[in-house]
Design a protein around this motif. Structure first.
Motif, short mmCIF file in Angstrom:
data_model
loop_
_atom_site.label_atom_id
_atom_site.label_comp_id
_atom_site.label_asym_id
_atom_site.label_seq_id
_atom_site.Cartn_x
_atom_site.Cartn_y
_atom_site.Cartn_z
N VAL A 244 0.84 -1.20 0.00
CA VAL A 244 0.00 0.00 0.00
C VAL A 244 0.87 1.25 0.00
CG1 VAL A 244 -1.80 1.30 1.23
CG2 VAL A 244 -1.83 -1.22 1.24
N ASN A 245 0.61 2.14 -0.93
CA ASN A 245 1.21 3.47 -0.95
C ASN A 245 0.12 4.51 -0.70
OD1 ASN A 245 3.92 2.70 -1.60
ND2 ASN A 245 3.22 2.29 -3.69
N VAL A 246 0.46 5.54 0.03
CA VAL A 246 -0.54 6.54 0.42
C VAL A 246 0.00 7.95 0.17
CG1 VAL A 246 -1.59 5.05 2.17
CG2 VAL A 246 0.30 6.57 2.81
N PRO A 247 -0.89 8.98 0.16
CA PRO A 247 -0.40 10.36 0.02
C PRO A 247 0.54 10.72 1.17
CG PRO A 247 -2.76 10.26 -0.36
CD PRO A 247 -2.36 8.92 0.15
N GLY A 248 1.69 11.35 0.81
CA GLY A 248 2.67 11.71 1.83
C GLY A 248 2.56 13.17 2.23
N ASN A 249 3.25 14.04 1.50
CA ASN A 249 3.24 15.48 1.81
C ASN A 249 2.66 16.26 0.63
OD1 ASN A 249 4.66 15.19 4.35
ND2 ASN A 249 6.47 14.73 3.12
N ARG A 250 2.03 17.39 0.96
CA ARG A 250 1.48 18.24 -0.09
C ARG A 250 2.61 18.84 -0.91
NH1 ARG A 250 -1.12 21.32 2.92
NH2 ARG A 250 -3.24 20.53 2.74
N PRO B 256 4.09 2.19 5.63
CA PRO B 256 4.83 2.19 6.90
C PRO B 256 5.51 3.53 7.19
CG PRO B 256 5.29 0.17 5.68
CD PRO B 256 4.54 1.07 4.76
N MET B 257 6.04 4.16 6.15
CA MET B 257 6.70 5.45 6.33
C MET B 257 5.70 6.51 6.78
SD MET B 257 8.92 7.56 3.49
CE MET B 257 9.99 6.14 3.21
N LYS B 258 4.52 6.51 6.19
CA LYS B 258 3.50 7.49 6.54
C LYS B 258 3.03 7.29 7.98
CE LYS B 258 0.45 10.77 5.78
NZ LYS B 258 0.83 12.17 5.53
N VAL B 259 2.81 6.03 8.38
CA VAL B 259 2.34 5.76 9.74
C VAL B 259 3.38 6.22 10.75
CG1 VAL B 259 1.76 3.95 11.39
CG2 VAL B 259 0.83 3.86 9.06
N LEU B 260 4.65 5.90 10.52
CA LEU B 260 5.70 6.32 11.45
C LEU B 260 5.81 7.85 11.49
CD1 LEU B 260 7.73 5.03 13.39
CD2 LEU B 260 9.47 5.23 11.59
N ALA B 261 5.64 8.47 10.35
CA ALA B 261 5.68 9.94 10.30
C ALA B 261 4.54 10.54 11.13
CB ALA B 261 5.58 10.42 8.85
N LEU B 262 3.35 9.94 11.03
CA LEU B 262 2.21 10.44 11.81
C LEU B 262 2.44 10.28 13.30
CD1 LEU B 262 -0.73 9.07 9.62
CD2 LEU B 262 -0.16 11.47 9.98
N LEU B 263 3.03 9.15 13.71
CA LEU B 263 3.30 8.93 15.13
C LEU B 263 4.36 9.92 15.63
CD1 LEU B 263 3.26 5.02 15.27
CD2 LEU B 263 1.39 6.63 15.71
N ALA B 264 5.35 10.16 14.79
CA ALA B 264 6.37 11.16 15.16
C ALA B 264 5.75 12.55 15.25
CB ALA B 264 7.50 11.15 14.13
N ASP B 265 4.83 12.87 14.33
CA ASP B 265 4.15 14.16 14.38
C ASP B 265 3.35 14.32 15.66
OD1 ASP B 265 5.14 15.01 11.96
OD2 ASP B 265 3.39 14.37 10.80
N THR B 266 2.78 13.23 16.13
CA THR B 266 2.02 13.28 17.39
C THR B 266 2.94 13.64 18.55
OG1 THR B 266 0.46 11.62 16.58
CG2 THR B 266 0.55 11.96 18.96
#
Length: 1028
Positions: free
Chosen positions: A867-873, A899-909
């Motif tokens: 799965v690939n998802v939208p990253g940054n605008r 996986p990269m997006k999920v880890l980025a979101l957790l780091a953003d939190t």
């Protein structure tokens, strides 16, 4: 221009379409509508505008109507791809003709006609300029430069003023060199152009400077290069305009100065580094304007001796009142004062600035008249959310205190003292308006009470402050209520605001006075002030002081309910709520009297959501008082039960309101009350969800059903005698709410309801999880409301936790469920989840969703790699985004592995938790400066958690930040529903830190690979938790 036969017919139709006879009017409108579908109709309308042979009266009647028709014609027939387009499309030849005719008529001597032509040109320009109408701007610039054609200059300015609102960052930089000299020529020539035209030129200048200001954040060097050469010449003109005293009865002069102040405000906000040297020169003329405007304001507005032009507008629809000008003056001064860089230019005159500002705060003659006849308007105008000269003046004083600290506080107190003594002298001299300046002084002090009381660290002498306030409020206690009602009302509110400083004996005196005032024949504003005092005094007053008065207060407020309406009713209800809470056990003795009255008021106002919510809050206060729950329940249920059983027979709002009332009764109620409510209403609530088409009823019924489950839990299933039937009913309700065909608004609280099902009936829901997942996916895919999708994602997050330790099995379940347009439901849900996570609000929701993402990622399931998802605008190159840009170039995003997006979101939190304490310490810019006082407070908090000012936050600090996060109120009113979920106890920083460590130790290569795509800030915060 000769009036030909076609024009004569069109003029006849235009005139007839305004005929008072409906048959004549309808026939003309039908004829015009049919004609609009024929070639040449648009140009025929323009010829009417261009024909100056017609009499003025006929031209105005026909053209002003034709201008409206032409605007509609352009909207419908000009651009084929526009959403409002209707056939036929105007031909290129006719477009050229229309554009030419309109431009040729722009120098019309009659301003209303000229304005209408300008509006039509502006409508066409939104479609054609600059690509298909490149000659428009050169024509307008030529017209504006022709001093021999004053009417043409006016028309060009009016047209440019309309166009300037749509200019963007590509247009303005190229316009500045050619447009600004033309505008400057107009502004600097008072002998040739009147104040209206000069003001219009300044409004165009303002629009352009606003765009440059918006650009300055990204293009600082380029905008500075454009602005620097023109700054001094424009400052000279601004000074010349401001240095002359403000004159009464001259709204064009007020409007001209207002445009100057708006332009200066833009410069100060966006280019403070350039304005620092220029501002000193502008301050003297600005002060002349400030002082002279006060004299005009006192005569025109406060005394009512001259015209303040209140509520009046010019021919372009712009307000031209004195109040509007003064508000703009205050706004500009506030901008200067709030800038640490620029405030120093006013530092030596802070005392005089505050002293003069207090005089602006006086009640005007118009306000006395309005408030005396309409107490609801008095309450509304006193509200913090309203906007007036008084409110604007208070905002300026707040900025003075925030910026200058102790010096600002002393200036406010000194100014209030001086004005107080002036009012004493006026009173002795026999002036009938002596009370106005005293009320203004009290208003200033009361509005800034929080800053004055909390300013211990600034060296405020609280004993002297208390003595000063007490002197002010006691001076006029002997004054009759009828003589100075607004002063008396202000005294009450001042007592309330300074209740922490005033001695208890005096507070008791005013509490008694407020209770008496509510029961006396006094002007309504005094009763309003008394209610406001009680609102503040009752929660903190010693119970031994309150109880002797409480029965009398209940009686007075209940009587007042019958007299109040709209804004005053809300105030009385809020006061009654506080009285019930303060009376506590005494409330039980009058429940039988007060509850029926409140319920009658509720029935009368059930269709008004604002008032009905306040009424329910009062009933909730009664419910929470000892001994009141069961008798209140016995009053409410027999009334709302029949209403809910026959919803179609009820007046508007009663069913929805009854559901709200029932939900309030259920929250936190003991089992016997919930069971009684179940017997009266449960089946009816289910039927409403299954059959109602009213969105408000559906929303409230859904919340009510969630409250039934939250309070009844497992017992609820047995109350019908057939648990399986009750469970089936609950599932049927869920099925209706998740139906993709149901309007999104009706399903809005479905997530809240389903969350209660899976929290409190987990074993009963377990067999239905796959069906639930499929239904959630279908509903999400049809949902148009982002917040609704977020609430459904919370259900997925909670299901992830419920599947622990077999989270991979839940992923397999998602993979097995199809989703339209995606490989499977896992791909869809994760794509949507990663888009929405940053928008999810509320501490509980963030805990559940973030921890669920961590659980999902910790499985390292093979589906993640697919799965690939939208990253940054992806940032566009065009600077600021206009409406046309947004339509032609929608947002674009990078695509990254899940996986990269999920880890980025957790780091953003973790970063967000960190920033809640660090605040804006590291943020600095030329156009938005840090409040040093706030930063000091944040540094103190960091020191208390052991933070080093020069290093990154440690893990211990993150834990301290997480505790700050934990203690935040969700603000969504759902605390009762979330409090029983064990996940609410998660320490999010600790949980995510543990996850990071386990992820690292479990698969270091994957962890390192995923981290490569993160930002520096994200990697830094992860490193912080790994280094603990």
């Amino acid at each position: 221009m000769v009036v030909d036969q076609d024009q004569q017919w069109l003029l006849g139709c235009l005139t007839a379409s305004l005929d008072p006879n409906q048959n004549v009017r309808s026939f003309a409108e039908t004829s015009l509508n049919q004609a609009s579908l024929q070639p040449g109709f648009g140009s025929a309308l323009c010829r009417v505008a261009a024909n100056k042979v017609l009499s003025l009266g006929l031209r105005q009647i026909s053209f002003l109507h034709s201008a409206v028709l032409l605007k509609q014609f352009i909207k419908k027939h000009w651009r084929e791809n526009d959403e409002d387009f209707e056939y036929p499309l105007v031909s290129s030849e006719e477009k050229d003709l229309i554009r030419g005719l309109l431009l040729g008529s722009l120098d019309d001597s009659h301003r209303k006609i000229c304005t209408a032509i300008s509006m039509d040109i502006s409508s066409i320009a939104t479609y054609d300029w600059p690509e298909e109408w490149p000659e428009l701007l050169p024509f307008l610039l030529k017209l504006i430069s022709d001093q021999n054609n004053i009417n043409g200059v006016h028309g060009a300015l009016r047209c440019l003023a309309l166009l300037s609102g749509d200019l963007d960052d590509k247009d303005v930089p190229t316009l500045v060199p050619v447009l600004f000299p033309c505008l400057h020529a107009v502004v600097s020539s008072p002998q040739s152009y009147d104040k209206y035209m000069r003001g219009k030129a300044l409004s165009i200048f303002y629009s352009c400077i606003s765009v440059l200001g918006a650009m300055s954040g990204v293009y600082k060097t380029e905008t500075t290069t454009l602005v620097t050469p023109l700054l001094k010449v424009w400052m000279i003109q601004f000074s010349l305009i401001l240095e002359h005293p403000v004159q009464p009865d001259d709204p064009d002069d007020w409007s001209l100065r207002m445009e100057v102040l708006k332009c200066l405000n833009q410069f100060v906000q966006n280019f403070p580094f350039l304005m620092e040297s220029e501002l000193i020169a502008i301050m003297r003329p600005l002060w002349h304007t400030f002082e002279s405007s006060l004299q005009v304001y006192l005569r025109s507005s406060v005394e009512g001796a001259e015209d303040s032009y209140d509520g009046r507008y010019d021919s372009d629809g712009e307000e031209k009142s004195l109040d509007t000008f003064v508000i703009q003056l205050f706004e500009f001064l506030s901008t200067i004062v709030s800038s640490r860089r620029l405030a120093k230019v006013i530092a030596s005159n802070v005392g005089e600035l505050v002293y003069q500002t207090v005089a602006f705060l006086q009640v005007t003659e118009q306000q006395v008249h309005t408030w005396s006849t309409d107490v609801n308007q008095f309450v509304a105008d006193e509200d913090e959310g309203s906007f007036s000269c008084r409110i604007s003046g208070i905002l300026l004083l707040e900025e003075v205190v925030n910026t200058f600290g102790r010096e600002g506080i002393n200036a406010v107190v000194d100014a209030a003292g001086k004005r107080f003594h002036e009012s004493q002298n006026e009173k002795i001299a026999g002036s009938s308006s002596w009370w106005r300046i005293r009320e203004a002084a009290l208003y200033a002090l009361a509005s800034l009470a929080d800053q004055l009381v909390d300013a211990e660290d600034l060296g405020t002498d609280h004993a002297n402050l208390a003595k000063f306030i007490e002197q002010l409020i006691m001076e006029d206690t002997g004054t009759g209520h009828h003589e100075c009602p607004f002063l008396y009302a202000r005294i009450f509110t001042a007592v309330a605001r300074f209740s922490s400083e005033i001695n208890p004996g005096l507070l008791e005196h005013f509490l008694n006075a407020a209770v008496r005032a509510i029961n006396m024949d006094v002007p309504p504003p005094v009763k309003v002030g008394a209610c406001r005092a009680l609102l503040q005094l009752l929660p903190d007053m010693n119970r031994s002081v309150i109880l002797p008065q409480i029965m009398n207060l209940f009686s007075s407020l209940t009587d007042l309910l019958h007299q109040a309406s709209d804004e005053t009713l809300i105030l009385v209800l809020e006061t009654l709520q506080q009285a019930i809470k303060a009376g506590h056990e005494a409330s039980a003795s009058i429940e039988s009297i007060i509850s029926p009255v409140i319920l009658n008021v509720w029935v009368a106002h059930v269709s008004d959501p604002f008032i009905s919510i306040d009424i329910i809050d009062v009933l909730e206060a009664i419910k929470n008082s000892p001994g009141c729950l069961h008798p209140l329940t016995s009053r409410i249920l027999p009334f709302i039960g029949p209403a809910l059983k026959k919803p179609h027979q009820q007046p508007e709002g009663l069913v929805s309101g009854s559901l709200d009332l029932l939900t309030m009764l259920l929250k936190g109620a003991p089992s016997d009350v919930v069971k009684t409510a179940y017997e009266f209403c449960f089946d009816a609530v289910i039927r409403i969800i299954l059959h109602s088409e009213d969105n408000s009823e559906l929303q409230n019924a859904t919340e009510c059903l969630a409250a039934f489950i939250s309070s009844g839990r497992q017992e609820l299933l047995s109350w019908s005698g057939d648990p399986s039937f009750t469970m089936r009913s609950l599932l049927d309700a869920a099925s209706r709410l998740l139906n993709p065909d149901l309007e999104c608004s009706g399903s809005l609280f479905a997530g809240k309801y389903i969350l209660q099902l899976i929290l409190h009936l987990p074993s009963e829901m377990a067999p239905h999880v796959q069906d639930l997942v499929a239904a959630l996916v279908r509903r999400m895919q049809s949902a148009e409301i982002s917040g609704f999708r977020s609430s459904l994602l919370l259900i997925f997050a909670r299901l992830v936790h419920m599947s622990f330790p077999n989270v991979d099995q839940f992923i397999n379940l998602l993979v097995s469920v199809p989703a339209d347009g995606h490989e499977n439901s896992f791909a869809y849900v994760m794509t949507e989840w990663t888009k929405q996570q940053g928008e999810i609000q509320g501490a509980y929701q963030i805990k559940v969703t973030c921890s669920a993402l961590a659980l999902l990622l910790s499985t390292r399931h093979s589906e993640f790699a697919k799965v690939n998802v939208p990253g940054n605008r992806i940032q566009s190159n065009g600077g600021i985004t206009t409406r046309s840009k947004a339509k032609s170039a929608p947002e674009q995003w990078t695509i990254i592995p899940l996986p990269m997006k999920v880890l980025a979101l957790l780091a953003d939190t973790l970063i967000e938790i960190q920033e809640q304490v660090l605040g804006c310490e590291d943020e600095d810019s030329e156009w938005e400066e840090v409040d040093e006082v706030n930063v000091e407070g944040e540094k103190d908090l960091l020191r208390s958690t052991g933070a080093s000012q020069s290093s990154k936050p440690s893990y211990d600090q993150l834990e301290a930040m997480a505790r700050t996060f934990e203690n935040q109120d969700d603000g969504d009113g759902d605390d009762d529903f979330h409090v029983t979920d064990p996940l609410n106890e998660i320490n999010l920083a600790s949980y995510l830190a543990d996850f990071m460590l386990k992820f690292l130790s479990g698969d270091r290569p994957l962890f390192d690979n995923v981290c490569q795509g993160l930002t520096n800030a994200q990697r830094n915060v992860i490193q912080t938790v790994l280094n603990r």
